[in-house]
Motif scaffolding. Structure first.
Motif, PDB file in Angstrom:
ATOM      1  N   GLU A  57       2.085   8.338  13.285  1.00  0.00           N
ATOM      2  CA  GLU A  57       3.238   9.077  13.802  1.00  0.00           C
ATOM      3  C   GLU A  57       4.531   8.308  13.521  1.00  0.00           C
ATOM      4  OE1 GLU A  57       5.510  12.055  15.419  1.00  0.00           O
ATOM      5  OE2 GLU A  57       3.406  12.038  14.765  1.00  0.00           O
ATOM      6  N   ALA A  58       4.479   6.988  13.707  1.00  0.00           N
ATOM      7  CA  ALA A  58       5.648   6.162  13.392  1.00  0.00           C
ATOM      8  C   ALA A  58       5.975   6.240  11.897  1.00  0.00           C
ATOM      9  CB  ALA A  58       5.382   4.713  13.798  1.00  0.00           C
ATOM     10  N   VAL A  59       4.940   6.221  11.064  1.00  0.00           N
ATOM     11  CA  VAL A  59       5.148   6.313   9.614  1.00  0.00           C
ATOM     12  C   VAL A  59       5.685   7.695   9.248  1.00  0.00           C
ATOM     13  CG1 VAL A  59       3.971   6.337   7.375  1.00  0.00           C
ATOM     14  CG2 VAL A  59       3.393   4.584   9.069  1.00  0.00           C
ATOM     15  N   ARG A  60       5.137   8.733   9.879  1.00  0.00           N
ATOM     16  CA  ARG A  60       5.578  10.099   9.608  1.00  0.00           C
ATOM     17  C   ARG A  60       7.069  10.270   9.922  1.00  0.00           C
ATOM     18  NH1 ARG A  60       2.237  12.251  12.705  1.00  0.00           N
ATOM     19  NH2 ARG A  60       0.516  12.485  11.214  1.00  0.00           N
ATOM     20  N   GLN A  61       7.530   9.621  10.995  1.00  0.00           N
ATOM     21  CA  GLN A  61       8.931   9.732  11.399  1.00  0.00           C
ATOM     22  C   GLN A  61       9.793   8.601  10.827  1.00  0.00           C
ATOM     23  OE1 GLN A  61       9.660  10.573  15.503  1.00  0.00           O
ATOM     24  NE2 GLN A  61       7.832  11.840  15.733  1.00  0.00           N
ATOM     25  N   HIS A  62       9.229   7.844   9.913  1.00  0.00           N
ATOM     26  CA  HIS A  62       9.950   6.760   9.238  1.00  0.00           C
ATOM     27  C   HIS A  62      10.498   5.728  10.219  1.00  0.00           C
ATOM     28  CE1 HIS A  62       9.583   8.782   5.384  1.00  0.00           C
ATOM     29  NE2 HIS A  62      10.087   9.896   5.914  1.00  0.00           N
ATOM     30  N   ASP A  95       0.824  -1.201   0.000  1.00  0.00           N
ATOM     31  CA  ASP A  95       0.000   0.000   0.000  1.00  0.00           C
ATOM     32  C   ASP A  95       0.862   1.256   0.000  1.00  0.00           C
ATOM     33  OD1 ASP A  95       1.021   0.120   2.583  1.00  0.00           O
ATOM     34  OD2 ASP A  95      -0.836  -0.531   3.536  1.00  0.00           O
ATOM     35  N   GLY A  96       0.231   2.395   0.179  1.00  0.00           N
ATOM     36  CA  GLY A  96       0.959   3.660   0.162  1.00  0.00           C
ATOM     37  C   GLY A  96       1.966   3.790   1.291  1.00  0.00           C
ATOM     38  N   ILE A  97       1.687   3.164   2.445  1.00  0.00           N
ATOM     39  CA  ILE A  97       2.613   3.202   3.575  1.00  0.00           C
ATOM     40  C   ILE A  97       3.883   2.418   3.242  1.00  0.00           C
ATOM     41  CG2 ILE A  97       2.908   2.663   6.020  1.00  0.00           C
ATOM     42  CD1 ILE A  97       0.832   4.842   5.505  1.00  0.00           C
ATOM     43  N   VAL A  98       3.714   1.227   2.640  1.00  0.00           N
ATOM     44  CA  VAL A  98       4.874   0.434   2.219  1.00  0.00           C
ATOM     45  C   VAL A  98       5.665   1.198   1.161  1.00  0.00           C
ATOM     46  CG1 VAL A  98       5.617  -1.703   1.100  1.00  0.00           C
ATOM     47  CG2 VAL A  98       3.776  -1.768   2.790  1.00  0.00           C
ATOM     48  N   THR A  99       4.948   1.820   0.224  1.00  0.00           N
ATOM     49  CA  THR A  99       5.616   2.608  -0.819  1.00  0.00           C
ATOM     50  C   THR A  99       6.447   3.728  -0.186  1.00  0.00           C
ATOM     51  OG1 THR A  99       3.751   2.175  -2.305  1.00  0.00           O
ATOM     52  CG2 THR A  99       5.247   3.955  -2.929  1.00  0.00           C
ATOM     53  N   ARG A 100       5.912   4.384   0.831  1.00  0.00           N
ATOM     54  CA  ARG A 100       6.633   5.454   1.520  1.00  0.00           C
ATOM     55  C   ARG A 100       7.926   4.918   2.156  1.00  0.00           C
ATOM     56  NH1 ARG A 100       5.819  10.478   4.134  1.00  0.00           N
ATOM     57  NH2 ARG A 100       6.806  10.616   6.196  1.00  0.00           N
ATOM     58  N   ALA A 101       7.828   3.726   2.776  1.00  0.00           N
ATOM     59  CA  ALA A 101       9.012   3.129   3.402  1.00  0.00           C
ATOM     60  C   ALA A 101      10.081   2.788   2.366  1.00  0.00           C
ATOM     61  CB  ALA A 101       8.608   1.881   4.177  1.00  0.00           C
ATOM     62  N   VAL A 102       9.650   2.244   1.234  1.00  0.00           N
ATOM     63  CA  VAL A 102      10.601   1.887   0.181  1.00  0.00           C
ATOM     64  C   VAL A 102      11.264   3.139  -0.389  1.00  0.00           C
ATOM     65  CG1 VAL A 102      10.832   0.885  -2.125  1.00  0.00           C
ATOM     66  CG2 VAL A 102       9.415  -0.261  -0.417  1.00  0.00           C
ATOM     67  N   VAL A 103      10.468   4.159  -0.683  1.00  0.00           N
ATOM     68  CA  VAL A 103      11.014   5.398  -1.245  1.00  0.00           C
ATOM     69  C   VAL A 103      12.015   6.033  -0.275  1.00  0.00           C
ATOM     70  CG1 VAL A 103      10.429   7.765  -1.924  1.00  0.00           C
ATOM     71  CG2 VAL A 103       9.065   5.842  -2.777  1.00  0.00           C
ATOM     72  N   ARG A 104      11.723   5.953   1.020  1.00  0.00           N
ATOM     73  CA  ARG A 104      12.656   6.471   2.023  1.00  0.00           C
ATOM     74  C   ARG A 104      14.016   5.771   1.896  1.00  0.00           C
ATOM     75  NH1 ARG A 104      13.871  10.645   5.576  1.00  0.00           N
ATOM     76  NH2 ARG A 104      14.953   9.820   7.408  1.00  0.00           N
ATOM     77  N   GLU A 105      13.995   4.450   1.718  1.00  0.00           N
ATOM     78  CA  GLU A 105      15.243   3.704   1.554  1.00  0.00           C
ATOM     79  C   GLU A 105      15.962   4.071   0.254  1.00  0.00           C
ATOM     80  OE1 GLU A 105      14.391  -0.445   1.786  1.00  0.00           O
ATOM     81  OE2 GLU A 105      13.644  -0.335   3.851  1.00  0.00           O
ATOM     82  N   LEU A 106      15.168   4.372  -0.783  1.00  0.00           N
ATOM     83  CA  LEU A 106      15.759   4.653  -2.092  1.00  0.00           C
ATOM     84  C   LEU A 106      16.364   6.053  -2.173  1.00  0.00           C
ATOM     85  CD1 LEU A 106      13.139   3.039  -4.541  1.00  0.00           C
ATOM     86  CD2 LEU A 106      15.188   2.027  -3.522  1.00  0.00           C
TER      87      LEU A 106
END
Length: 579
Positions: free
Chosen positions: A231-236, A4-15
């Motif tokens: 909040e956890a997602v916002r702060q990665h 989902d969009g949350i997983v996408t956000r985590a991946v983009v953060r790593e990239l």
């Protein structure tokens, strides 16, 4: 889908670490997959972009891919526009499953140009699109969307790029408590479904997790559970994990506490989690697409042999009249003095019948008694000879079915490379035309790569996944005192335990591997024979993978996929320790 969009956000953060990196190579191992090798921060990493309609994804990978001999057109275009270019930015669009990779490169004249790769992760509508961002023009895409497919949005070279239609959902990272409370119909039932419908980037799996964390579904409890996750997602702060239960295997970058009956595996990065989750599933899907024609061909050959046996058995039944012709010949010989040319029948007592029944033997009136005798003996010899030939043909057809059944089992478990080896074997056996061009050069003898496992007590177990590997493992690599295993009278893989001393546990684990990689994969109490390699022999002229063996014993085991994965993980761990 869990991506989902949350997983996408985590991946983009790593990239983000790839920003400033240079694209060294681009490959397209499959029509829906692009792999880019990127040199960034002193290391080379592989970035996988997959528009696979079943398993679309985007992440860094360590997988090895088999590339086609000739690069597809889309790959050639990506190389032309992006190879050698610098990655300026990798950004997620809002909280959607859409990622923009912006690249600075040079055109044919050497002038600076910018290109954008758009990765759209949208289930069966997923796509990889190359744009000229200055004009918002599509240069090409992995999947073309014509007006016949969509009136709203065409994805074709030369067309302007139009973003996927907005779902008009709220951003979960920007919503306030009051806005959250008003977004939910508290008397509308199924709070998890309402979360999915109201907020961008939240999958049903994550929504169930939020509801579970809330405990009592009050407004305050739901808001606190929602707010703490966001909040956890916002702060990665992510916790990538895979949760495996009997029903299904699921993943997310948020800890899945509601799956209490599932075995969980945690990962340090989202990419590692995604690779572990998708590797086997996506590979199996790709292999099935690649070898679909091969499976259909082998199945067709098997069906031909079954029909051949049916016809041969009919011929066999007819050929059994041979004994009647022999009896006719003997009776004509005994009554030769009574016969003359022109007789049409001979009535004689059947001396083989205890009841003394009479046999009526048709005669050709145009032939002499001696010629009638010779005619019946000729028919007897012809029928007798055909019996031997037909029985041999039936035996060969049955052997052929066993061989083809083995290939079908191997194709069920094959990687792309193993499937290609099976095709080469079929060409060598004369079933299909070889793809190799005729040449005077002798083909280089490449040693097959075997599937390796490590038992619970640290013993190496090797598995042949096709006949080339089986022959190499059993007849060349294995030592005489290694232990060899195979399912009893069931098509399957050769398995070898590389040790003189074998524990009961290792023997049983190897037997599970033999049962799992066989036609009885979904069976219970599968019989598996085991013996020493020195008692296994390949008969001269036998088909690939065929052996005979003696002094065997039999174990009964039930295939266990979780155990197979654990033995594979043991092997990876053992090799990582030796590096």
């Amino acid at each position: 889908m869990a991506f989902d969009g949350i997983v996408t956000r985590a991946v983009v953060r790593e990239l983000q670490k790839l920003a400033g990196g240079r694209i060294a190579k681009i490959h397209q191992p499959h029509h829906s997959d692009i792999v880019m090798q990127i040199r960034a921060q002193g290391e080379t990493v592989k970035l996988l972009l997959s528009a696979n309609p079943t398993y679309p994804r985007l992440h860094v990978t360590t997988e090895e891919f088999t590339n086609p001999q000739e690069a597809p057109m889309f790959c050639m275009l990506l190389r032309k526009h992006c190879e050698g270019g610098l990655i300026e930015a990798i950004e997620q669009v809002d909280m959607e499953r859409i990622v923009h990779i912006d690249i600075r490169t040079r055109d044919e004249l050497g002038d600076t140009a910018r290109r954008r790769i758009v990765m759209e992760i949208m289930g069966k509508h997923s796509n990889i699109i190359l744009l000229d961002p200055s004009s918002n023009t599509i240069l090409d895409s992995a999947v073309h969307v014509t007006p016949a497919i969509s009136q709203y949005r065409q994805v074709l070279p030369g067309r302007p790029y139009v973003s996927p239609p907005s779902q008009e959902k709220r951003d979960p990272l920007a919503v306030t408590e009051q806005a959250f409370i008003t977004a939910i119909n508290w008397n509308g039932g199924r709070l998890d479904r309402q979360l999915v419908d109201a907020f961008t980037g939240i999958s049903p799996l994550l929504a169930k997790e939020i509801v579970h964390r809330a405990g009592l579904p009050t407004r305050e409890a739901m808001w606190h559970a929602f707010a703490s996750v966001m909040e956890a997602v916002r702060q990665h702060r992510y916790a990538p994990m895979i949760a495996e239960s009997r029903e299904k295997t699921q993943f997310h970058v948020v800890e899945l506490t509601h799956l209490t009956d599932a075995a969980t595996t945690s990962f340090s990065t989202a990419s590692e989690c995604l690779q572990a989750y998708y590797a086997v599933k996506a590979q199996r899907d790709t292999v099935k697409q690649k070898v679909h024609d091969l499976i259909r061909f082998v199945t067709s050959e098997r069906n031909k042999n079954e029909k051949k046996i049916e016809k041969l058995e009919q011929t066999l039944a007819e050929a059994k009249d041979a004994e009647i012709f022999r009896l006719y010949g003997e009776l004509i010989t005994a009554h030769m003095h009574q016969l003359k040319r022109g007789d049409t029948v001979l009535e004689a007592v059947n001396w083989y019948d205890e009841a003394g029944s009479t046999v009526t033997i048709p005669l050709d009136p145009l032939k002499t008694p001696s010629e009638n005798l010779q005619a019946y003996y000729k028919r007897y010899n012809k029928a007798k000879n055909s019996l031997q030939i037909v029985e041999e043909q039936i035996r060969q057809a049955r052997e052929e079915i066993v061989y083809l059944d083995g290939l079908l089992v191997q194709l069920e478990h094959a990687s792309l490379q193993e499937a290609e080896e099976i095709r080469e074997e079929l060409a060598e056996q004369g079933y299909v035309r070889s793809r190799q061009k005729r040449t005077n050069k002798k083909k280089k003898d490449v040693r097959p790569e075997l599937d390796a496992y490590t038992s619970s007590d640290g013993t190496e177990i090797l598995v042949g996944k096709n006949n080339k590997q089986n022959d190499y493992l059993t007849n060349k690599l294995a030592a005489p005192h290694d232990t060899w295993l195979h399912t009893k009278d069931i098509p399957g893989s050769h398995v070898v335990i590389r040790s003189r001393q074998v524990s009961e546990q290792t023997l049983r684990e190897a037997a599970v591997l033999a049962a799992y990689y066989s036609k009885a994969q979904h069976g219970n109490q599968v019989p598996v024979d085991y013996t020493l390699v020195k008692y296994v022999k390949k008969p001269s002229g036998a088909k690939p993978g065929f052996v005979i063996y003696e002094q065997q014993r039999t174990l009964y085991v039930t295939p266990d996929e979780a155990l197979v994965r654990r033995l594979k993980a043991n092997n990876r761990a053992a090799h990582s320790e030796t590096r």
